[in-house]
Design a protein around this motif. Sequence first.
Motif, short mmCIF file in Angstrom:
data_model
loop_
_atom_site.label_atom_id
_atom_site.label_comp_id
_atom_site.label_asym_id
_atom_site.label_seq_id
_atom_site.Cartn_x
_atom_site.Cartn_y
_atom_site.Cartn_z
N VAL A 66 0.84 -1.20 0.00
CA VAL A 66 0.00 0.00 0.00
C VAL A 66 0.87 1.25 0.00
O VAL A 66 0.62 2.21 -0.74
N TRP A 67 1.90 1.25 0.82
CA TRP A 67 2.84 2.38 0.86
C TRP A 67 3.51 2.57 -0.50
O TRP A 67 3.60 3.68 -1.01
N ARG A 95 1.50 4.19 -3.28
CA ARG A 95 1.39 5.65 -3.16
C ARG A 95 2.64 6.37 -3.64
O ARG A 95 2.59 7.53 -4.03
N GLU A 96 3.78 5.68 -3.61
CA GLU A 96 5.07 6.33 -3.84
C GLU A 96 5.67 6.05 -5.22
O GLU A 96 6.68 6.66 -5.57
N ALA A 103 -6.56 1.11 -3.84
CA ALA A 103 -5.50 2.10 -4.02
C ALA A 103 -5.74 2.94 -5.28
O ALA A 103 -5.56 4.16 -5.26
N ALA A 123 -6.54 6.96 -5.33
CA ALA A 123 -5.73 7.89 -6.09
C ALA A 123 -6.59 8.73 -7.02
O ALA A 123 -6.38 9.92 -7.19
N ARG A 182 -8.34 11.39 -4.99
CA ARG A 182 -7.45 12.50 -4.61
C ARG A 182 -7.15 13.38 -5.81
O ARG A 182 -6.94 14.56 -5.69
#
Length: 230
Positions: free
Chosen positions: A187-188, A191-192, A223, A227, A230
Amino acid sequence: PPPLDEAGLAAVLDYVALTGTPWFSVHLGFGVENVTTGDGFDPAGGTGPLAPAVAQDRISRNARTLRDALSVPLLLENVPRFPNIAHDHVCEPDFIARVVQAADTWFLLDLAHARVSAAYLGYDVHDYLSRLPLERTVEIHLSGPRWGHEYRPVLEAVRPDLAAQLVDDVLYDVHELLRQADYDLLVWALRETPVRAITLEYWHDRDALREQLVCLRALVAAAVNGAATR
């Protein structure tokens, strides 16, 4: 690492043509002149350690040679830290970033390899990951690593010789079931990174494989939707 030869390059090009792969990936490389292809990728007989700058130059040179010969993008994959000199330098996150930059390639992020290397080198795993060239990530590999003390009983049944070599407080790349920490790290990473593909490296049990794929499908969908929101 020795220079790539014409036979090796030809074999790679044949493989790419045969499979129609959209990209081609290789392990980043090693900190010695040559390695064995056994369980631990140990230094080959008669080879010694390379200085960091020499290792970086050789790995980058080989990567550029391969990149220029390919008709598809080249991805370099971070390797897990084994307790031998073949893995000196090459698992340090800053070294990996410099090689990818110097070779001007893309990156394959293996999260289990990153967890193993971070634990061995004493990094917080998120700090370790943040030092990698995440902006160049095309593919992510997933699998479950295990500590020596918990994996020994599993390995004793099939490879007692290797089980005897495990160290209790060392994390190993063993391609076992994903655990919550592995899902959280993905998950991290989602995002990156601008990742385009995720590969689950697991083959032990069909039902367990199916369950993990269902979880991963839901996780990735959440996810992506997050995204988009956002």
